[in-house]
Design a protein around this motif. Structure first.
Motif, PDB file in Angstrom:
ATOM      1  N   TRP C  71       0.845  -1.199   0.000  1.00 45.15           N
ATOM      2  CA  TRP C  71       0.000   0.000   0.000  1.00 45.15           C
ATOM      3  C   TRP C  71       0.880   1.248   0.000  1.00 45.15           C
ATOM      4  O   TRP C  71       0.688   2.164  -0.802  1.00 45.15           O
ATOM      5  CB  TRP C  71      -0.922  -0.008   1.224  1.00 45.15           C
ATOM      6  CG  TRP C  71      -1.961   1.070   1.190  1.00 45.15           C
ATOM      7  CD1 TRP C  71      -3.232   0.974   0.706  1.00 45.15           C
ATOM      8  CD2 TRP C  71      -1.809   2.429   1.666  1.00 45.15           C
ATOM      9  NE1 TRP C  71      -3.876   2.179   0.836  1.00 45.15           N
ATOM     10  CE2 TRP C  71      -3.028   3.093   1.415  1.00 45.15           C
ATOM     11  CE3 TRP C  71      -0.768   3.133   2.254  1.00 45.15           C
ATOM     12  CZ2 TRP C  71      -3.240   4.420   1.757  1.00 45.15           C
ATOM     13  CZ3 TRP C  71      -0.972   4.474   2.586  1.00 45.15           C
ATOM     14  CH2 TRP C  71      -2.195   5.105   2.338  1.00 45.15           C
ATOM     15  N   ALA C  72       1.858   1.243   0.892  1.00 42.05           N
ATOM     16  CA  ALA C  72       2.713   2.429   1.026  1.00 42.05           C
ATOM     17  C   ALA C  72       3.503   2.685  -0.255  1.00 42.05           C
ATOM     18  O   ALA C  72       3.675   3.825  -0.682  1.00 42.05           O
ATOM     19  CB  ALA C  72       3.665   2.252   2.204  1.00 42.05           C
ATOM     20  N   LYS C  73       3.951   1.608  -0.889  1.00 47.61           N
ATOM     21  CA  LYS C  73       4.726   1.742  -2.117  1.00 47.61           C
ATOM     22  C   LYS C  73       3.894   2.356  -3.245  1.00 47.61           C
ATOM     23  O   LYS C  73       4.432   2.948  -4.176  1.00 47.61           O
ATOM     24  CB  LYS C  73       5.195   0.348  -2.534  1.00 47.61           C
ATOM     25  CG  LYS C  73       6.636   0.269  -3.015  1.00 47.61           C
ATOM     26  CD  LYS C  73       7.042  -1.179  -3.131  1.00 47.61           C
ATOM     27  CE  LYS C  73       8.212  -1.369  -4.064  1.00 47.61           C
ATOM     28  NZ  LYS C  73       8.585  -2.775  -4.219  1.00 47.61           N
ATOM     29  N   ARG C  74       2.604   2.166  -3.173  1.00 47.65           N
ATOM     30  CA  ARG C  74       1.723   2.719  -4.219  1.00 47.65           C
ATOM     31  C   ARG C  74       1.548   4.226  -4.087  1.00 47.65           C
ATOM     32  O   ARG C  74       1.096   4.874  -5.024  1.00 47.65           O
ATOM     33  CB  ARG C  74       0.355   2.044  -4.179  1.00 47.65           C
ATOM     34  CG  ARG C  74       0.406   0.617  -4.685  1.00 47.65           C
ATOM     35  CD  ARG C  74      -0.830   0.231  -5.473  1.00 47.65           C
ATOM     36  NE  ARG C  74      -0.660  -1.104  -6.040  1.00 47.65           N
ATOM     37  CZ  ARG C  74      -0.322  -1.333  -7.309  1.00 47.65           C
ATOM     38  NH1 ARG C  74      -0.169  -0.332  -8.150  1.00 47.65           N
ATOM     39  NH2 ARG C  74      -0.174  -2.570  -7.739  1.00 47.65           N
ATOM     40  N   GLN C  75       1.859   4.766  -2.911  1.00 50.25           N
ATOM     41  CA  GLN C  75       1.684   6.204  -2.744  1.00 50.25           C
ATOM     42  C   GLN C  75       2.934   6.905  -3.261  1.00 50.25           C
ATOM     43  O   GLN C  75       4.037   6.612  -2.827  1.00 50.25           O
ATOM     44  CB  GLN C  75       1.459   6.561  -1.259  1.00 50.25           C
ATOM     45  CG  GLN C  75       0.455   5.667  -0.549  1.00 50.25           C
ATOM     46  CD  GLN C  75      -0.870   5.568  -1.282  1.00 50.25           C
ATOM     47  OE1 GLN C  75      -1.479   6.585  -1.621  1.00 50.25           O
ATOM     48  NE2 GLN C  75      -1.326   4.350  -1.542  1.00 50.25           N
ATOM     49  N   PHE C  76       2.722   7.820  -4.168  1.00 46.63           N
ATOM     50  CA  PHE C  76       3.866   8.534  -4.727  1.00 46.63           C
ATOM     51  C   PHE C  76       4.367   9.579  -3.730  1.00 46.63           C
ATOM     52  O   PHE C  76       3.599  10.387  -3.237  1.00 46.63           O
ATOM     53  CB  PHE C  76       3.472   9.207  -6.036  1.00 46.63           C
ATOM     54  CG  PHE C  76       4.531  10.143  -6.552  1.00 46.63           C
ATOM     55  CD1 PHE C  76       5.747   9.641  -6.980  1.00 46.63           C
ATOM     56  CD2 PHE C  76       4.323  11.510  -6.567  1.00 46.63           C
ATOM     57  CE1 PHE C  76       6.740  10.488  -7.430  1.00 46.63           C
ATOM     58  CE2 PHE C  76       5.305  12.367  -7.024  1.00 46.63           C
ATOM     59  CZ  PHE C  76       6.515  11.858  -7.458  1.00 46.63           C
ATOM     60  N   PRO C 330      -0.491  10.267  -4.711  1.00 43.35           N
ATOM     61  CA  PRO C 330      -1.043  11.565  -5.098  1.00 43.35           C
ATOM     62  C   PRO C 330      -0.171  12.215  -6.171  1.00 43.35           C
ATOM     63  O   PRO C 330       1.014  11.956  -6.236  1.00 43.35           O
ATOM     64  CB  PRO C 330      -0.959  12.381  -3.802  1.00 43.35           C
ATOM     65  CG  PRO C 330      -0.293  11.545  -2.782  1.00 43.35           C
ATOM     66  CD  PRO C 330       0.075  10.243  -3.357  1.00 43.35           C
ATOM     67  N   ASN C 331      -0.810  13.055  -6.980  1.00 46.62           N
ATOM     68  CA  ASN C 331      -0.065  13.751  -8.015  1.00 46.62           C
ATOM     69  C   ASN C 331       0.267  15.156  -7.513  1.00 46.62           C
ATOM     70  O   ASN C 331      -0.414  16.119  -7.810  1.00 46.62           O
ATOM     71  CB  ASN C 331      -0.873  13.798  -9.309  1.00 46.62           C
ATOM     72  CG  ASN C 331       0.023  14.112 -10.502  1.00 46.62           C
ATOM     73  OD1 ASN C 331       1.211  14.378 -10.340  1.00 46.62           O
ATOM     74  ND2 ASN C 331      -0.546  14.100 -11.679  1.00 46.62           N
ATOM     75  N   ASP C 385      -4.835  13.608  -4.307  1.00 43.42           N
ATOM     76  CA  ASP C 385      -4.872  12.148  -4.233  1.00 43.42           C
ATOM     77  C   ASP C 385      -6.277  11.607  -4.473  1.00 43.42           C
ATOM     78  O   ASP C 385      -7.256  12.348  -4.413  1.00 43.42           O
ATOM     79  CB  ASP C 385      -4.322  11.642  -2.891  1.00 43.42           C
ATOM     80  CG  ASP C 385      -5.292  11.872  -1.763  1.00 43.42           C
ATOM     81  OD1 ASP C 385      -6.373  11.241  -1.766  1.00 43.42           O
ATOM     82  OD2 ASP C 385      -4.984  12.682  -0.870  1.00 43.42           O
ATOM     83  N   ASN C 386      -6.327  10.321  -4.782  1.00 42.13           N
ATOM     84  CA  ASN C 386      -7.631   9.695  -5.038  1.00 42.13           C
ATOM     85  C   ASN C 386      -8.031   8.722  -3.927  1.00 42.13           C
ATOM     86  O   ASN C 386      -9.032   8.038  -4.023  1.00 42.13           O
ATOM     87  CB  ASN C 386      -7.632   8.988  -6.413  1.00 42.13           C
ATOM     88  CG  ASN C 386      -6.725   7.756  -6.435  1.00 42.13           C
ATOM     89  OD1 ASN C 386      -6.300   7.267  -5.392  1.00 42.13           O
ATOM     90  ND2 ASN C 386      -6.437   7.244  -7.614  1.00 42.13           N
ATOM     91  N   CYS C 401      -4.603   4.042 -10.505  1.00 41.13           N
ATOM     92  CA  CYS C 401      -4.952   5.267 -11.209  1.00 41.13           C
ATOM     93  C   CYS C 401      -4.297   6.471 -10.538  1.00 41.13           C
ATOM     94  O   CYS C 401      -3.474   6.341  -9.636  1.00 41.13           O
ATOM     95  CB  CYS C 401      -6.473   5.386 -11.244  1.00 41.13           C
ATOM     96  SG  CYS C 401      -7.083   6.500 -12.515  1.00 41.13           S
ATOM     97  N   GLY C 402      -4.640   7.640 -11.004  1.00 36.39           N
ATOM     98  CA  GLY C 402      -4.074   8.861 -10.443  1.00 36.39           C
ATOM     99  C   GLY C 402      -5.104   9.968 -10.452  1.00 36.39           C
ATOM    100  O   GLY C 402      -6.311   9.696 -10.457  1.00 36.39           O
ATOM    101  N   VAL C 403      -4.639  11.187 -10.434  1.00 31.02           N
ATOM    102  CA  VAL C 403      -5.536  12.330 -10.579  1.00 31.02           C
ATOM    103  C   VAL C 403      -4.849  13.341 -11.484  1.00 31.02           C
ATOM    104  O   VAL C 403      -3.631  13.356 -11.591  1.00 31.02           O
ATOM    105  CB  VAL C 403      -5.850  13.017  -9.233  1.00 31.02           C
ATOM    106  CG1 VAL C 403      -6.853  12.244  -8.429  1.00 31.02           C
ATOM    107  CG2 VAL C 403      -4.586  13.237  -8.423  1.00 31.02           C
TER     108      VAL C 403
END
Lengths: 89, 363, 468
Positions: C71-76, C330-331, C385-386, C401-403
């Motif tokens: 999960w943490a790795k997926r957060q940019f 998040p972008n 973030d989404n 996905c992203g935003v």
């Protein structure tokens, strides 16, 4: 298999276990669902097709939407606990 | 084979001696830790160590410049602890172990010779930027000494790295500060994991509860941000389990730095149990391929260690770096003129072609 | 046992795709959904969920730790600023059909950096904390100001431990000095090639002779600079697209293996006019293009890819795949990359620069002279973030996905629309739906392409888990 014509309505009963999720589900379908509109009295749905639509497919979509809401509500504490743990690290 | 010991004539010493050999004294020459070459005659090199003579018998072609050697009082031998020109320098810190892995290349012994002080001195004399291997036995049976060795060395020599092979049965949450400190970016913990479930892993390492304890340790390492290399020796005992193991690593150990799938080394128990353990990947590469594909797709940095390139299908060779240590590496007659030889790690010195791969050599 | 919240979507008759928030997914059916939603899981269900990383026994166990890590790795998490897009000039010697807003004529005045701007840009670059930098020269046509490019490159080479440069050029007029500049090992070329000569002429050069010049320059770039140093992107008009096979063949012939399809980016009035239908046309074309790639790769020695499709595919399998600024979560804007315009104005993205330029909305975030406008950045990043968005929270594709706040603003002037009404959501829902279709297609050609796009020797069926 019955197909609803555009404008035709259908009532869908909801089992008592899912009753708590009817209002929120109707609200969400109200803005997210393109193919039919939804009304509710709190214990059942009245669905009106916007275009010809298979009856079983509508019932399946409603069931899925209800389950999504149930899962969201019931897993909320687990999710909150997880995010809390992460923020402590 | 590159010699790791030489005959020697020692100066009068009462304690084990650690000394770095230099072909000529440099500006920063340390009299108390270094010996300078003063002459070569009839295969013997004579060094000046603090006014005493140290003589070593070595073949003329052999460079010893920068090597760190260890000698014991009364024994006419020096051990090469660090070879300056090699990437494969490992301290064997103990021969005790609390596991009894079926394929162990270095079967445990009860006796333990404590040389931590000497290893500490040697580490400080390592070439700039070197990686020092620490192996056993199980090094972390002496966790306090190992942490001290690493910690003290890095505080003086922050340029060095350590690669510690451990069965991960001994980390506790109180190790967090050490693991998270200076060690975090300079130590790679090499941890053997042989199967995706407790029953199989415990049976292979011959220790009940090892699988569960390993994960407990790994959680501590992960929390500290430590670098972890998983190591899986491929045998007939676990080959079929590899795809599941790949999935488990991607799912439950995604923080690992890398995963090495290793071919069996025919020495120690590996030699003794060779006939029951050796999985011939030149005949059946399937499970290795599957594990590789699953792990790679999910971003696990996986590599095949000790696999001769000709024993694996072409499209997988890029994942098989040359890994057999120089001092125990050999090539077969078949290898002569092979176009892949420079990229290939070849075979273990103790590999027996008659009991080994059914197919070697490029077609 | 605790099951992590599973989202699901309908993927066919009695077939559902399930996904947890760390991006673990599997296919199952309505019967499983009923058991899961009503908490009457069987032993087999429990074993499957545990092995797949979708559940755990207790906090801190290996299943829990693994999930948290994924999960943490997926957060940019943005690193330091080390990627800067520079627009040293807005002038260009081409007048492409759909590029009214980001260029002026080659002889226009006042659209280049002056000495003060250049110095301020270099001062900003000098203030960075990173040890490496990537500079992308855009325009206009940056080769019109080779002098500025050289000064920036010389400065960066001295200042950073590693520096990389990309010149986004139309490769129309390339002087020998420019060729020498491009030949450096740290310098890369990115150009536009609309797939075939006819389309390229129609959309860009308006003159077959000019197109011939471009093509000969592109070939020269490929042979002298090397295939690894040149990328080319086709811009597609969904109303009049070239046949996918033609683009693929055109790129393959040049030795280009990666195609990044971009729809014509209409702005302002044109976007309103082509608005909605456009998206459906595009999605349909994009689908056909992917089909054509799969057919091509089935027999080709060197596989071809569509860059963005590959990127999104990799995001599904790889939690830490954040290499594309348009697709991450998040972008965060104005953090690790930045655009500096011809007048020294700072923008979070190139799209933001366009929007500001046509007067639609001021999305500048400061200038090289006064620094970043933190207050404005905070506002832009408040919804970056989404994870907590109500619509995204019910979407199976959310972890991948992203935003794109800028895209929402540019199209709708607001960011509070329900997600499925936005082009970003529709495009990506279609894209991820398609990717998952392929993941679950048991067919040799499809799997061959998937393997090539994932960069693995073969696509293993275990990567597409199914639970019945």
């Amino acid at each position: 298999m019955k197909t609803l014509t555009a404008g035709e309505s259908l009532d869908i009963e909801v089992g008592s276990g899912l009753a708590p999720y009817v209002e929120a589900t109707a609200l969400r379908l109200g803005y997210a669902e393109q193919l039919f509109s939804v009304q509710t009295d709190g214990s059942r749905f009245r669905v009106t097709a916007r275009a010809p639509f298979d009856r079983e497919a509508i019932e399946r979509r409603i069931a899925h939407a209800l389950y999504r809401e149930k899962i969201r509500v019931e897993s909320a504490p687990l999710r909150a606990r997880f995010l809390e743990l992460l923020s402590q690290r | 084979m590159i010699p790791l010991r030489f005959r020697a004539e020692l100066p009068p010493i009462e304690e084990p001696l650690v000394v770095r050999l230099r072909d000529r004294p440099t500006d920063d020459f340390h009299d108390d830790r270094e010996a300078a070459l003063i002459g070569i005659a009839e295969g013997w090199r004579e060094y000046d160590f603090n006014g005493f003579s140290l003589r070593i018998e070595a073949e003329p072609g052999q460079s010893l410049d920068g090597d760190v050697v260890l000698a014991f009082p009364g024994r006419p031998i020096v051990h090469r602890l660090i070879r300056a020109r090699s990437h494969h320098n490992t301290f064997l810190v103990t021969e005790r172990c609390d596991q009894l892995c079926l394929m162990c290349s270095q079967p445990p012994k009860q006796v333990h010779l404590d040389l931590f002080a000497q290893f500490g001195q040697a580490a400080l004399l390592a070439p700039v930027g070197a990686t020092i291997g620490i192996s056993g036995g199980e090094p972390l049976l002496f966790k306090e000494q190992i942490f001290a060795l690493i910690g003290n060395t890095l505080s003086v020599r922050p340029d060095l790295r350590f690669h510690v092979l451990t069965n991960a049965q001994h980390f506790d949450s109180e190790d967090g500060p050490f693991l998270h400190g200076r060690a975090r970016d300079r130590v790679l913990w090499g941890i053997p994991l042989y199967a995706p479930d407790a029953a199989d892993h415990d049976a292979i390492v011959v220790k009940d509860g090892a699988f569960a304890r390993l994960f407990q340790s790994v959680a501590t390492l992960a929390k500290a941000g430590a670098q972890i290399e998983l190591r899986t020796v491929v045998t007939r005992r676990n080959a079929a389990l590899l795809p599941r193991l790949a999935r488990l690593i991607a799912t439950e150990l995604p923080f690992c730095t890398s995963w090495a799938l290793m071919q069996l080394e025919p020495i120690g128990f590996g030699r003794m149990n060779w006939d029951t353990l050796f999985h011939d990947n030149s005949v059946d590469f399937g499970p290795v391929a599957r594990a590789l594909n699953i792990a790679l797709a999910r971003d696990i940095d996986v590599a095949l260690y000790n696999f001769p390139l000709c024993t694996i299908p072409e499209e997988y060779r890029t994942y098989a770096p040359s890994t057999i240590s120089d001092w125990k590496q050999k090539y077969l007659e078949t290898c002569q003129g092979c176009s892949l030889k420079t990229r290939c790690g070849g075979f273990f010195e103790w590999y027996d072609p008659d009991r080994g791969f059914a197919r070697v050599g490029l077609e | 046992m605790n099951v992590w919240p599973l989202r699901f979507t309908d993927v066919g008759r009695d077939a559902l795709l399930f996904c947890d928030e760390a991006g673990g997914f599997f296919r199952s059916d309505d019967a499983f959904l009923e058991r899961y939603a009503n908490d009457i899981l069987t032993e087999a269900d429990r074993d499957f969920l545990l092995a797949g990383g979708h559940s755990f026994e207790e906090e801190g166990d290996r299943h829990h730790v693994g999930f948290a890590a994924r999960w943490a790795k997926r957060q940019f998490v943005p690193g330091p600023l080390e990627y800067i897009i520079l627009v040293p000039t807005l002038r260009c010697d081409l007048a492409c059909r759909y590029c009214q807003v980001s260029r002026v004529n080659a002889n226009a005045r006042g659209f280049d950096w002056n000495e003060a701007t250049l110095n301020a840009v270099l001062a900003l670059i000098d203030s960075l904390t990173s040890e490496r930098i990537k500079i992308e020269f855009q325009g206009g046509e940056p080769l019109l100001r080779l002098d500025l490019l050289s000064r920036v490159r010389d400065f960066c080479r001295r200042r950073f431990r590693s520096a990389e440069f990309v010149v986004c050029t139309n490769l129309q007029k390339v002087s020998e000095e420019a060729w020498a500049f491009l030949a450096a090992a740290d310098t890369f070329v990115s150009t536009s090639f609309d797939g075939d000569a006819l389309t390229h002429t129609r959309q860009r050069t308006l003159d077959p002779a000019q197109t011939a010049t471009f093509l000969s320059n592109l070939e020269r770039a490929m042979t002298t600079l090397g295939t690894g140093k040149v990328s080319a992107l086709p811009t597609i008009d969904p109303d009049n697209p070239p046949a996918p096979d033609a683009i693929i063949a055109g790129f393959a012939r040049l030795g280009l293996r990666s195609i990044y399809l971009r729809p014509v980016n209409y702005h302002g009035f044109a976007r309103k006019r082509f608005g909605q239908g456009d998206q459906q046309l595009w999605n349909a074309y994009y689908d056909r293009f992917i089909d054509a790639l799969i057919a091509y790769n089935a027999h080709a020695a060197e596989p071809m890819e569509e860059f963005y499709f590959t990127h999104c595919l990799r995001r599904i399998f790889r939690a830490g795949h954040h290499g594309h600024v348009d697709m991450r979560n998040p972008n965060i804007l104005g953090a690790d990359y930045l655009v500096i315009d011809h007048d020294g104005t700072l923008y979070p993205t190139d799209e933001a620069r366009m929007m500001t330029r046509i007067g639609q909305m001021d999305l500048s975030i400061g200038s090289v002279f006064g620094g970043l406008d933190q207050e404005k950045l905070q506002i832009l990043n408040a919804n970056s973030d989404n994870n907590f968005h109500e619509d995204c929270g019910q979407c199976v594709f959310q972890p991948f996905c992203g935003v794109d706040v800028i895209d929402d603003l540019s199209r709708y002037g607001r960011i509070d629309l329900s997600r499925h009404e936005t082009a970003f959501c529709r495009r990506h829902t279609a894209l991820f739906t398609r990717i998952f279709e392929l993941i679950y297609t048991d067919d040799a050609a499809t799997r061959r392409s998937l393997a090539a796009w994932l960069g693995v020797p073969a696509f293993d069926p275990a990567l597409a888990p199914v639970h019945k």
